[in-house]
Scaffold this motif. Structure first.
Motif, PDB file in Angstrom:
ATOM      1  N   LEU A  35      41.460  33.471  32.768  1.00  9.68           N
ATOM      2  CA  LEU A  35      42.374  33.551  33.903  1.00  9.68           C
ATOM      3  C   LEU A  35      43.098  32.216  34.043  1.00  9.68           C
ATOM      4  O   LEU A  35      42.515  31.159  33.806  1.00  9.68           O
ATOM      5  CB  LEU A  35      41.596  33.880  35.180  1.00  9.68           C
ATOM      6  CG  LEU A  35      40.765  35.173  35.121  1.00  9.68           C
ATOM      7  CD1 LEU A  35      40.017  35.393  36.431  1.00  9.68           C
ATOM      8  CD2 LEU A  35      41.658  36.377  34.830  1.00  9.68           C
ATOM      9  N   LEU A  93      45.589  38.387  40.707  1.00 10.07           N
ATOM     10  CA  LEU A  93      44.929  39.519  40.071  1.00 10.07           C
ATOM     11  C   LEU A  93      45.266  40.828  40.770  1.00 10.07           C
ATOM     12  O   LEU A  93      45.282  41.881  40.137  1.00 10.07           O
ATOM     13  CB  LEU A  93      43.420  39.296  40.036  1.00 10.07           C
ATOM     14  CG  LEU A  93      42.988  38.011  39.322  1.00 10.07           C
ATOM     15  CD1 LEU A  93      41.471  37.885  39.322  1.00 10.07           C
ATOM     16  CD2 LEU A  93      43.526  37.973  37.899  1.00 10.07           C
ATOM     17  N   TYR A 133      37.715  42.394  37.846  1.00 13.55           N
ATOM     18  CA  TYR A 133      37.303  41.215  37.106  1.00 13.55           C
ATOM     19  C   TYR A 133      35.924  40.747  37.544  1.00 13.55           C
ATOM     20  O   TYR A 133      35.634  40.670  38.744  1.00 13.55           O
ATOM     21  CB  TYR A 133      38.308  40.069  37.341  1.00 13.55           C
ATOM     22  CG  TYR A 133      39.692  40.378  36.836  1.00 13.55           C
ATOM     23  CD1 TYR A 133      40.574  41.159  37.589  1.00 13.55           C
ATOM     24  CD2 TYR A 133      40.128  39.895  35.601  1.00 13.55           C
ATOM     25  CE1 TYR A 133      41.841  41.466  37.124  1.00 13.55           C
ATOM     26  CE2 TYR A 133      41.401  40.189  35.130  1.00 13.55           C
ATOM     27  CZ  TYR A 133      42.249  40.975  35.897  1.00 13.55           C
ATOM     28  OH  TYR A 133      43.509  41.272  35.431  1.00 13.55           O
TER      29      TYR A 133
END
Lengths: 230, 243
Positions: free
Chosen positions: A26, A32, A43
């Motif tokens: 990331l 996200l 995630y």
């Protein structure tokens, strides 16, 4: 498996997911998910840290939950996929395991270990948000910042936190200058040290003394809700 | 009031009212209609939950407690339920759940509730959605508490209570309002006085009357519209007088 939720799954359950789990890195400030957008991926952070922030009309944001190694980003995906009013933004850029939301839902709907873990984790999220609600009312910027640093440090298990003041400001709901002031106080007390993009915790105990009791409450709540399974 | 009377009344609990007939029929033997009394504590922090409640009338606050401080983090009326941790496989609440404005509710014991909430049931889906609604509400209020003024927050609170009471007048002391907002009573007095002077509300002996809902909405922070947007409410625009 660093992520504690994934690590807590029985081998058989985890096997079903292995093929679908993707290791990703990331990036700092990566979003996200956004408010009112369907969630495509969830995630499970390894060393990454993600802030869930509420977004106000004027663009001000403030964190209501922190997700690291102990959790999952994308809980709305198991709650019927209805719209959320929060944004998930990466505070510490590092690794995570990514899973498609539809695969997650299929596994969740089996009613096994993953379902139980994620439901209890949802309660933990609610508890974190509830604590933040009173913390935001009662505690100073410095106390909130110290609490946050402790939670981050617990998750990535390092004294060195790669943070930017700009993102920390978004998390605390203040201007960047507010972070500079709060960080400055902690630095002068030799509790932390920071240079551009990197904050080091020098004295954990003193940092705990500066943090509000919300840190203890959140820690204890996690251990109570999920500690036995993990 | 018996169960069938209550559910045919316009103030029925919206979650239960959304159930298919057969599913609701199966629940009836386990539902008990109970009064909700002002200041009644439905759940204390960290004490095992015995029953979950689906309010019909009344207003319930979920309060986070920290030493001697309390603040409301969520509000529940006939659009929802309390006891959500049970749905999440957790047997206790983190905070305190208190009736702030009296009314009544359906109560169901935990074991019967768990049987009713199987994944293939509509109730399960409704509660998944409701959990998201609860998260959204708390996430908004958590930030509202830091960013918005006492007056804005007070307007928001009053509107949230009015939504769940289905009347323009309801009993709400300044003490309770102060608790909901996490402020001193003096702070509430000042705000209540201002709102009264401006003709938005009338406050007399622990009874609040909402006089001008649209101006109250304008005076509230954006959080009110955002939170309430998530609820499906069959609500005609109010003028004064009960619906």
């Amino acid at each position: 498996m660093p992520n504690r939720l994934l690590n807590a799954l029985p081998a058989e359950d985890y096997q079903r997911l292995t093929f679908h789990l993707q290791s990703v890195t990331l990036s700092l400030g990566q979003m996200l998910y956004q408010p009112n957008e369907p969630i495509e991926y969830v995630y499970f952070p390894d060393q990454a840290i993600v802030s869930l922030v509420t977004v106000m009309e004027d663009g001000t944001t403030m964190e209501v939950s922190l997700v690291g190694q102990e959790g999952m980003v994308g809980i709305p995906a198991i709650l019927g996929g209805h719209t959320t009013n929060t944004r998930a933004i990466v505070q510490v850029a590092d690794g995570a395991m990514r899973l498609s939301a539809s695969i997650l839902r299929a596994e969740f709907n089996r009613g096994g270990a993953l379902q139980n873990l994620l439901l209890r984790y949802t309660q933990f999220l609610l508890a974190q948000v509830s604590q933040t609600a009173i913390c935001n009312r009662l505690h100073t910027l410095e106390e909130r910042f110290a609490r946050w640093l402790l939670l981050v440090q617990d998750s990535i298990q390092s004294d060195e936190l790669p943070l930017t003041q700009e993102l920390v400001a978004q998390m605390l709901g203040v201007r960047r200058s507010g972070v500079t002031v709060a960080a400055g106080t902690l630095r002068r007390a030799e509790i932390i040290y920071y240079t551009r993009g990197r904050l080091t915790i020098l004295h954990r105990q003193n940092l705990e003394a500066r943090a509000c009791e919300c840190y203890r409450v959140i820690r204890t709540e996690y251990d109570t809700l999920l500690g036995n399974s993990i | 009031m018996c169960v069938s009377e209550a559910t045919s009344a316009p103030f029925a609990n919206q979650l239960l009212a959304a159930l298919p007939v057969e599913e609701f029929q199966q629940l009836i033997p386990w539902l008990e209609a109970v009064p909700l009394q002002v200041k009644q504590v439905l759940y204390e922090p960290n004490v095992p939950i015995q029953c979950v409640y689906f309010p019909i009338r009344g207003f319930i606050s979920l309060l986070t407690v920290l030493q001697q401080h309390r603040i409301e983090v969520a509000a529940v009326g006939n659009e929802g339920m309390v006891g959500l941790p049970i749905f999440l496989n957790v047997d206790r609440t983190v905070g305190q759940t208190v009736v702030q404005v009296p009314g009544d509710a359906f109560r169901i014991e935990v074991a019967a509730f768990k049987r009713a909430v199987q994944p293939d049931r509509r109730l399960y889906q409704l509660l998944q959605h409701y959990t998201q609604v609860r998260i959204n509400q708390m996430a908004q209020i958590a930030v509202c508490n830091r960013l918005h003024s006492i007056q804005q927050r007070c307007c928001r609170c009053l509107l949230m209570v009015q939504d769940r009471m289905n009347t323009d007048q309801f009993p709400l002391t300044q003490e309770i309002l102060a608790q909901m907002l996490g402020v001193r009573r003096a702070g509430v007095s000042e705000v209540a006085s201002t709102l009264q002077q401006q003709g938005l509300i009338q406050y007399h002996r622990g009874q609040i009357t909402i006089l001008d809902r649209s101006r109250l909405q304008a005076a509230a922070c954006e959080c009110y519209a955002l939170i309430e947007q998530k609820y499906v409410r069959n609500r005609t625009d109010r003028t004064s007088g009960a619906r």
